[in-house]
Design an enzyme around this catalytic site. Structure first.
Site, PDB file in Angstrom:
ATOM      1  N   GLY A 174      -0.522 -14.350  11.931  1.00 50.73           N
ATOM      2  CA  GLY A 174      -1.612 -13.409  11.656  1.00 50.73           C
ATOM      3  C   GLY A 174      -1.876 -12.505  12.844  1.00 50.73           C
ATOM      4  O   GLY A 174      -0.961 -12.150  13.602  1.00 50.73           O
ATOM      5  N   SER A 175      -3.135 -12.174  13.051  1.00 53.02           N
ATOM      6  CA  SER A 175      -3.494 -11.101  13.985  1.00 53.02           C
ATOM      7  C   SER A 175      -3.256 -11.405  15.456  1.00 53.02           C
ATOM      8  O   SER A 175      -3.250 -10.492  16.277  1.00 53.02           O
ATOM      9  CB  SER A 175      -4.952 -10.700  13.773  1.00 53.02           C
ATOM     10  OG  SER A 175      -5.122 -10.119  12.494  1.00 53.02           O
TER      11      SER A 175
END
Length: 559
Positions: A274-275
């Site tokens: 993810g981020s």
């Protein structure tokens, strides 16, 4: 009678004269026995010499059931069961096998207990000197350390990975014994001394490991998650100060644990980051010169990529964002816009440079390579999602290494888990330093650090990671979680990665929470774990605040 006696005489001449050496060799074979002399296994300690795995003397008890009188069998069954901690049914079954000459009663018996049983004169009871493995800290770094099986070989973790060093070499002794198995006095023997194993010192700090396990276990329980991981790493050396999993394997009861508990999830479990992966996209953009921290993007809350529409975590009207603001607020759309200027090939090469798709070195057991598909095989939407950490898979160890690289001015150091070993004389020999590779320029690393510091600021998604008095740089991550058993995406992976002090980095902390049921954002679940562990670690390491304040930076367009 003379004829009969001549036959006996001839047979005696044949046996004692012609065939004497054959019978002498057969008799010697019956008397000679080789006994193994076990080597003492080396210890595993933390960085400060605290014992995590030790070997102590023990006894292996066996009995000849055929020599236990039937009338006394019940009596000795009760005595043996009580002293050995076994059920009477188990001992009775062994003593009932009177057609055998050997029954193993128990391994790893305390020498005092064995001595008491021998003094009690249990019929045909024998005790063999052995060693047993103890784990004084219980479940502390359990799956990392591993355990030893009944045959004395490491079956997981460092016990298996460093088995050759730890095990040493068994010796042997050849002795002459009589029919009852007892050694014949004054007979010759030949002995080869055992070579004891050597000690292995890890880079783990026992106290910080304890704090990391405590924090991640509490968060896993509160969030109703499947599992969690925390890694603490020294920025300059990449030595792993803590590698915690929640729940963790209790080494003193490893036989009762499911096989899944044996896996060191911090190094072996693969997930989409993810981020937290956006720092790599930022690094690729800054290194290519296509974007800088103050580049302004017109950012809607969605963007079309091939046959998919990709969205930000929260709906918003189109707004002007600097790249720094986009990283701080974790905008997927702005990240995709920056990645398009970089191009798939350059982004792929940057992911490779940070270590994606290859197993980390440094001797961490069970370390996996993750999954980095070749950019030529990326689907239309994958060329966008990879930019914000979906469509590529890593381990917690690999992601911690990414932030170590940024914190270390762009220089990646091979992660280290073994501080060193002892040589045959007992002298400590440090392990060689990890390989150093420059991944990005110092300027790029510094610029990304300012972005990550903004991400922990008032407008960032990682506010719960802030530590009073210390400058913190970090990034939240919230990713869809792929469930291999279901064969589809199900649930989330929440994470936070960062380092402190931001202007003079000393430690990296990564926290990951897998498949939480109460909440799912990295900023709300993983960031507090980061704060707890980092706060404890910097106090334990006596790292003072730098006393500086973050320099003023442009976070919003138009400022």
């Amino acid at each position: 009678m003379t004829f009969i006696l001549s036959i006996f005489a001839g047979r005696l001449i044949q046996m004692q004269g012609l065939d004497s050496k054959v019978y002498e060799a057969a008799a010697a074979d019956q008397r000679l026995h080789t006994e193994e002399i076990p080597a003492k296994r080396g210890s595993i300690t933390d960085a400060n010499g605290h014992a995590l795995a030790v070997t102590v003397e023990a006894r292996e008890l066996a009995i000849d059931p055929s020599k236990v009188p039937a009338a006394d069998r019940a009596k000795w069954t009760t005595v043996l069961a009580k002293q050995l901690g076994r059920t009477e049914q188990e001992i009775a079954a062994k003593l009932a096998r009177t057609n055998t000459r050997y029954q193993l009663l128990a391994r790893d018996v305390d020498p005092l207990v064995a001595g008491q049983l021998l003094k009690a004169r249990v019929p045909a009871l024998t005790a063999k000197q052995t060693y047993r493995r103890l784990y004084p800290a219980g479940d502390l770094a359990g799956s990392l350390i591993g355990f030893v099986g009944d045959e004395g070989k490491g079956l997981g973790g460092m016990e298996q990975a460093r088995n050759t060093v730890l095990a040493g070499r068994d010796g042997e002794q050849r002795v002459e014994t009589g029919r009852d198995g007892q050694r014949i006095p004054m007979t010759s023997s030949r002995r080869t001394a055992p070579v004891d194993g050597r000690d292995v010192r890890l880079t783990i700090d026992r106290d910080i490991q304890w704090a990391a396990q405590k924090s991640i276990n509490e968060q896993v329980r509160e969030a109703g998650a499947d599992s969690g991981t925390v890694i603490v790493m020294d920025v300059q050396t990449a030595q792993i100060v803590a590698m915690a999993n929640g729940p963790e394997l209790d080494l003193n009861n490893w036989r009762k644990a499911p096989a899944t508990a044996y896996v060191n999830k911090a190094a072996a479990d693969v997930f989409e980051p993810g981020s937290t992966n956006k720092v790599i996209t930022a690094a690729a953009a800054l290194e290519a010169g296509t974007v800088d921290a103050d580049t302004v993007f017109e950012v809607p809350d969605n963007i079309k990529c091939a046959d998919r529409v990709l969205r930000d975590a929260h709906a918003h009207k189109p707004e002007r964002m600097t790249f720094r603001q986009a990283v701080a607020q974790s905008s997927n759309v702005a990240t995709v816009m920056a990645a398009r200027q970089v191009g798939s090939e350059r982004l792929f090469r940057m992911l490779q440079a940070f270590g994606f798709g290859t197993r980390p070195g440094g001797g961490v057991p069970s370390a996996e390579a993750g999954l980095l598909p070749d950019y030529k095989n990326w689907s239309g939407s994958q060329s966008c999602t990879v930019a914000y950490g979906q469509g590529v898979s890593v381990t917690a160890l690999q992601m911690a290494s990414v932030y170590q690289t940024i914190a270390n001015g762009g220089v990646k150091v091979e992660p280290q888990i073994v501080a060193g070993t002892t040589d045959p004389s007992g002298r400590f020999v440090p392990a060689p330093a990890g390989k150093r590779t420059r991944v990005v320029s110092a300027t790029t690393a510094k610029e990304i650090t300012t972005m990550l510091e903004s991400a922990v600021g008032e407008e960032g998604t990682g506010q719960l990671a802030a530590i009073p008095g210390y400058r913190v740089a970090g990034k939240t991550g919230t990713a869809d979680r792929y469930d291999a058993e279901l064969g589809r995406y199900d649930g989330y992976t929440a994470s936070f990665a960062g380092f402190s002090p931001a202007d003079k980095p000393r430690l990296v902390v990564l926290s990951v929470v897998q498949n939480p049921k109460k909440g799912h954002f990295g900023g709300e679940l993983a960031a507090p774990v980061f704060k707890d562990v980092m706060t404890f670690a910097i106090k334990s390491k006596k790292i003072p605040p730098t006393g500086s304040v973050a320099p003023p930076v442009r976070t919003r367009a138009g400022q």
